[in-house]
Motif scaffolding. Structure first.
Motif, PDB file in Angstrom:
ATOM      1  N   ARG A 734      -0.558  -4.455   5.098  1.00  0.00           N
ATOM      2  CA  ARG A 734      -0.718  -3.946   3.744  1.00  0.00           C
ATOM      3  C   ARG A 734      -0.797  -5.093   2.743  1.00  0.00           C
ATOM      4  N   ARG A 735      -1.790  -5.010   1.894  1.00  0.00           N
ATOM      5  CA  ARG A 735      -1.988  -6.003   0.834  1.00  0.00           C
ATOM      6  C   ARG A 735      -1.590  -5.345  -0.490  1.00  0.00           C
ATOM      7  N   ARG A 736      -0.375  -5.643  -0.923  1.00  0.00           N
ATOM      8  CA  ARG A 736       0.149  -4.977  -2.107  1.00  0.00           C
ATOM      9  C   ARG A 736      -0.452  -5.552  -3.384  1.00  0.00           C
ATOM     10  N   LEU A 737      -0.524  -4.712  -4.387  1.00  0.00           N
ATOM     11  CA  LEU A 737      -1.008  -5.129  -5.700  1.00  0.00           C
ATOM     12  C   LEU A 737       0.058  -5.950  -6.415  1.00  0.00           C
ATOM     13  N   ARG A 741      -0.996  -5.644 -13.088  1.00  0.00           N
ATOM     14  CA  ARG A 741      -2.404  -5.651 -12.662  1.00  0.00           C
ATOM     15  C   ARG A 741      -3.288  -4.995 -13.716  1.00  0.00           C
ATOM     16  N   TYR A 762      -7.021  -5.544  -7.841  1.00  0.00           N
ATOM     17  CA  TYR A 762      -6.471  -6.856  -7.515  1.00  0.00           C
ATOM     18  C   TYR A 762      -7.039  -7.902  -8.487  1.00  0.00           C
ATOM     19  N   GLY A 768      -7.523  -1.181  -5.772  1.00  0.00           N
ATOM     20  CA  GLY A 768      -6.308  -1.124  -4.964  1.00  0.00           C
ATOM     21  C   GLY A 768      -5.498   0.140  -5.133  1.00  0.00           C
ATOM     22  N   GLU A 769      -5.733   0.915  -6.186  1.00  0.00           N
ATOM     23  CA  GLU A 769      -4.972   2.152  -6.372  1.00  0.00           C
ATOM     24  C   GLU A 769      -5.698   3.046  -7.367  1.00  0.00           C
ATOM     25  N   SER A 793      -4.435   5.370  -2.307  1.00  0.00           N
ATOM     26  CA  SER A 793      -4.028   4.016  -2.730  1.00  0.00           C
ATOM     27  C   SER A 793      -3.451   3.233  -1.562  1.00  0.00           C
ATOM     28  N   VAL A 794      -2.587   3.858  -0.766  1.00  0.00           N
ATOM     29  CA  VAL A 794      -2.005   3.165   0.391  1.00  0.00           C
ATOM     30  C   VAL A 794      -3.102   2.796   1.389  1.00  0.00           C
ATOM     31  N   GLN A 797      -4.900  -0.230   0.223  1.00  0.00           N
ATOM     32  CA  GLN A 797      -4.094  -1.446   0.376  1.00  0.00           C
ATOM     33  C   GLN A 797      -3.948  -1.868   1.834  1.00  0.00           C
ATOM     34  N   TYR A 798      -4.139  -0.932   2.771  1.00  0.00           N
ATOM     35  CA  TYR A 798      -4.111  -1.268   4.192  1.00  0.00           C
ATOM     36  C   TYR A 798      -5.502  -1.643   4.715  1.00  0.00           C
TER      37      TYR A 798
END
Length: 996
Positions: A734-737, A741, A762, A768-769, A793-794, A797-798
């Motif tokens: 997972r690449r979180r924001l 942002r 990002y 990203g969401e 959103s999840v 991010q994945y």
């Protein structure tokens, strides 16, 4: 083109035909019996509303629909628009064609007297004027102009096992494509890749030479248009390269998927698509009875050398058959052609075998030959008292077949060999359209024994009357030049047709009356043919009848069932109106429903698009209203049984694709192919919904991976011939924001429902969401939308690509739907459809959006002006485009034209219609209300109910006609096309996807 206008005329052996009047009155010209009106024909781009064609003061009869007059004006009128040479009305068009035919008939001795020639002229004019029949498109394009007098739409070529012949094949196909037609051929004479050349080297095999022909077809756009050329490639099942041939297109579909996922431009017009091969042809395997019996028995089957005829390899017939079905499951190719059945009905076996067909598989005859087509509008022969006018149907058939034969006397052909064969055998292809509408109007279900019996009797009469006239013509102008050596075989086939007619079992008075006339016609065929011979080696086929079907205002094309219960009617001022098929009230009256009950049923259909749970409708009558798509779609075997019912009464075959749902299994396709053989069909093609993953505007449903493993719900071990795939396991990260942002919020309105879309990104601008909020929503819906937003959103991010979500959620259909206040997305089929189209426009690059068919208003305008959606180098393409004053003025102009075209009308909102809050949509709502009142009055007067919606025809098509995700976009006007036989046809402008 070869010039045949100076060819010697046929020898005249009789005194000429006596032409009887069918519709006309002595001393009165058909033009004087109708009311003419001047129209402004305008064609607009359905997305932007910009005018792409306009011709003013075009004259048509007042009973011709706006759609028919638009298609005829844009497609068939000759001369540059605005020039003195430009045709300005239907009279000029009909006269150009009819007078050419009459002059040729006089010259070649077809008429007994000058009065007979005049009657022929008037009757032909009347039938064309009143949409009783139509010639195929090349006649309207070319006859009576300075262009070569090309009248044929269908061509069959040949190729031998030599480089000279192979290169000549490329050249001849190119000339045919350049002229706007399609061709087919059989490659089985070319030695396989398992055989040696005379020099000692290994042969390339036919599949390798298909690459060159495919590249040529992709380069030479048919008729100079932007659509692809149409072609058919056939290979015999005993060819040693048959397995490679079967798998060619399925493997290419895998390549399309892999390259697209790797980021290559795999749009049909993209620069990387040229690496994908074999996409310009329909492929068919020519199977023999020997092979099919081996399939049933599970025996081995021999593959034979092309040079010696010896068996060089044996394969398991059942496994090979399963591979054919599996490939068709994956990509719709190959189809099948049943060789022994085809040649059993062949009238010219002493001259040569039938090896191939045209691209749509309805024309099957000698190599290097052509066929001109014409189709009768069956609904025109249904009288007010619900009887079929058998006498006039037979008379019109004989009139039309006479005209078709005359055309060969003056026609030009693309090659000398085709011209010679056609002049010597004079193949014709008379057929019909509107069978589906006729069956519904007479209370017959398409997939019913009664429906099949009526269709068979009509087809039998059509071909019997045609060959009867052909025998009469042989007594006057002589039999076809190739008749003598084939006389015994030709007469044998005529007896086969007659015997098949005797096996019909009429179920109703209508069927009986038609079959009685067919019996008389076939008896006359056998008797006259024995005395005179025949003028034509072939008489009938069932073609797609796409564009000419619209010209005749037909509800259904060819042998197809009704596509849907809801149609779209063009308005004089622009736009279109959703209407319930006019045949439905007629069918309900015939079935015994009173006016009040019938109106309630029609209202239900207008709202839901189907008859299920319609108030007062007996469930036993549901089948009468079954359609090709939708809630009560006809089962695949229903299509096969209808084809089998009419096949014994056709000289050629049938252009039709058996449609299967996405959930269909490989075994079901095997069953279709096997039953087609047992039932005596000549050819079959299938299409499983959503199987072409590389198709533009694919809905993305089904996670189709090109294998059969998951489609049937069975475990992989039980699935037939599963593909072996290498599985690579990985764990997503997972690449979180970031905590702080950038985000933007977009307000929107869809069909009156207001909402807000907030999108966070990002640092590099990637999405990203998302957060979705809708006005006036309850706590339950709010919770659902919050959960949906979190899930998306999840996933983003994945690493789930945004384009995957766009594929999944665009084109979803549910309320609220309709007009929006967004200039880039004027219509939305649902809130989800709008949201993900908006996200695509804001966050996807141009190439990805272009592949999906999602464009900004600016890009659509650029496409109309330059032919390309692509921006100029250096132009920014991501981000929302702001509406301009021109956009607003354009929308207001369109809405004003809607209102003016249907005003005056009292304002009345249909029950259940949602209010419209957005100011930009309010004018459209007014137009909708006006349309409702106006069309309600029209319904009372004409028995047709019209729903209170006025939208673009493309949006309505997707909302009411069921799923057609794999249909291509029309290259002329942008509307999604619909199936017509083996092709696709645009309801907006009449363009076809390749077949003529």
């Amino acid at each position: 083109m070869t010039d045949t206008t100076q060819a010697p005329s046929a020898s005249t052996t009789g005194q000429g035909l006596t032409i009887e009047r069918i519709y006309t009155t002595p001393g009165v010209h058909p033009y004087d019996e109708v009311t003419w009106e001047k129209r402004e024909v305008e064609q607009t781009n359905w997305k932007t509303g910009e005018v792409i064609f306009r011709q003013e003061d075009v004259e048509f009869p007042d009973f011709w629909s706006v759609n028919a007059s638009t298609i005829v004006t844009t497609k068939y009128f000759r001369g540059a628009v605005g020039s003195p040479q430009r045709e300005t009305g239907l009279k000029q068009l009909i006269d150009r064609v009819v007078l050419t035919y009459v002059a040729a008939g006089r010259k070649h001795g077809y008429f007994a007297t000058e009065d007979d020639a005049l009657v022929f002229e008037h009757e032909l004019t009347y039938c064309l004027l009143h949409q009783i029949f139509s010639f195929n498109s090349p006649v309207w394009f070319n006859v009576g102009t300075k262009s070569p007098q090309q009248v044929s739409a269908c061509f069959i070529l040949s190729v031998d096992d030599s480089m000279d012949s192979i290169l000549n094949w490329y050249k001849e196909e190119g000339f045919i494509f350049k002229g706007g037609s399609g061709a087919g051929l059989n490659l089985s004479r070319i030695r396989s890749s398992k055989e040696l050349l005379s020099s000692g080297g290994t042969a390339s095999g036919p599949v390798s030479f298909m690459r060159g022909a495919d590249a040529s077809a992709g380069t030479i756009k048919s008729g100079g248009a932007t659509r692809r050329a149409a072609k058919m490639v056939v290979l015999d099942v005993d060819h040693p390269d048959i397995e490679t041939f079967i798998e060619t297109k399925a493997r290419e579909e895998d390549k399309i998927r892999a390259l697209r996922d790797a980021g290559f431009d795999m749009d049909l017009g993209g620069e990387d698509i040229t690496s994908v091969q074999y996409q310009n042809a329909n492929n068919s395997v020519r199977v023999s009875d020997e092979f099919m019996r081996a399939v049933e028995a599970g025996d081995e089957f021999g593959l034979r050398s092309r040079t010696t005829g010896d068996v060089i390899e044996k394969v398991d017939a059942r496994e090979l058959f399963e591979k054919m079905a599996k490939a068709a499951w994956e990509c719709a190719d190959p189809g099948v052609q049943y060789d022994d059945t085809i040649n059993h009905w062949h009238t010219n076996p002493e001259t040569g075998r039938i090896n191939a067909s045209n691209p749509c598989s309805e024309y099957m005859s000698l190599d290097n030959s052509s066929c001109n087509l014409a189709s009768l509008n069956l609904l025109k022969f249904l009288t007010d008292d619900n009887t079929f006018d058998t006498e006039r149907f037979q008379a019109v058939t004989e009139l039309v077949i006479t005209a078709m034969d005359i055309s060969i006397c003056f026609a030009d052909f693309p090659t000398e060999s085709i011209g010679e064969t056609t002049r010597n055998f004079r193949q014709l292809g008379i057929g019909y359209a509107n069978l589906g509408a006729l069956l519904m109007a007479t209370g017959h279900g398409y997939d019913s024994e009664g429906g099949r019996q009526l269709a068979a009797a009509i087809t039998s009469l059509l071909t019997g009357a045609s060959y009867k006239r052909s025998a009469e013509l042989a007594a006057i102008v002589g039999p076809y030049a190739g008749y003598a050596p084939n006389a015994e075989a030709h007469q044998r086939v005529m007896r086969q047709h007659r015997d098949a007619n005797a096996q019909l079992a009429p179920m109703h008075e209508m069927d009986t009356h038609v079959q009685d006339a067919a019996t008389e016609a076939w008896d006359a065929v056998v008797t006259l043919g024995a005395e005179n011979g025949f003028r034509n080696a072939q008489a009938s086929v069932l073609a797609p009848t796409g564009t000419i079907g619209f010209m005749m205002d037909c509800d259904t094309t060819g042998i197809e069932p009704d596509f849907s219960l809801v149609k779209f009617k063009k308005l004089v001022g622009g736009g279109s109106m959703q209407i319930v098929n006019q045949t439905i009230p007629r069918a309900l009256r015939l079935l015994g429903y009173d006016d009040v009950t019938a109106q309630g049923i029609v209202d239900h259909i207008a709202e839901h698009g189907h008859v299920i749970d319609a108030p007062g409708l007996d469930p036993e009558h549901y089948s009468v209203f079954d359609t090709a798509m939708g809630e009560r779609a006809i089962a695949p075997m229903g299509h096969v049984r209808m084809m089998a019912a009419v096949q014994p009464f056709l000289s050629g075959a049938i252009s039709k694709t058996v449609n299967l749902p996405e959930s269909a299994t490989v075994e079901e396709i095997e069953e279709v192919y096997l039953e087609g053989w047992k039932l005596g069909l000549k050819a079959l093609a299938v299409y499983r919904d959503n199987c072409k993953v590389g198709q533009p505007l694919s809905s993305g449903k089904g996670e189709n991976k090109g294998t059969a493993d998951d489609s049937s719900g069975k475990p992989a071990a039980e699935a037939p011939a599963p593909a072996v795939e290498k599985v690579v396991e990985y764990r997503p990260v997972r690449r979180r924001l970031p905590k702080r942002r950038t985000a933007q919020t977009t307000s929107f309105a869809v069909g009156g429902a207001e909402g807000y879309l907030t999108a966070g990104t990002y640092e590099n601008g990637d999405l990203g969401e998302i957060f979705l909020k809708f006005g006036k929503q309850g706590s339950t819906l709010a919770g659902v939308m919050d959960a949906f937003s979190i899930a998306v959103s999840v996933g983003l991010q994945y690493g789930v690509p945004l384009e995957t979500y766009v594929e999944k959620f665009s084109n979803l259909r549910f309320e609220p739907a309709g007009m929006t206040d967004d200039p880039d997305v004027r219509m939305a089929q649902s809130l989800m459809d709008y949201v993900f189209r908006r996200l695509a426009l804001d966050y996807l690059d141009f190439d990805t959006r272009d592949f999906m068919g999602i464009h900004t208003a600016e890009e659509r305008a650029r496409h109309l002006a330059t032919g390309s959606y692509a921006p100029e180098a250096g132009t920014e393409t991501r981000g929302e485009s702001e509406p301009t004053q021109e956009d607003d003025a354009d929308l207001e102009s369109q809405l004003e034209s809607y209102s003016q075209s249907i005003a005056p009308a009292s304002a009345r909102r249909p029950e259940g219609a949602s209010s419209v809050a957005a100011d930009a949509v309010e004018p459209a709502d007014t137009a909708v209300e006006g349309a409702a009142a106006a069309t309600d009055r029209a319904a009372v007067a004409g028995g047709t109910t019209v729903s209170a919606e006025v939208h673009s025809s493309a949006e309505l098509m997707e909302q009411k006609l069921g799923k057609a995700a794999d249909a291509p976009l029309c290259m002329t006007c942008g509307i999604k096309m619909r199936p017509a036989g083996s092709c696709h046809i645009c309801e907006g402008c009449g363009s076809t996807s390749g077949c003529s």
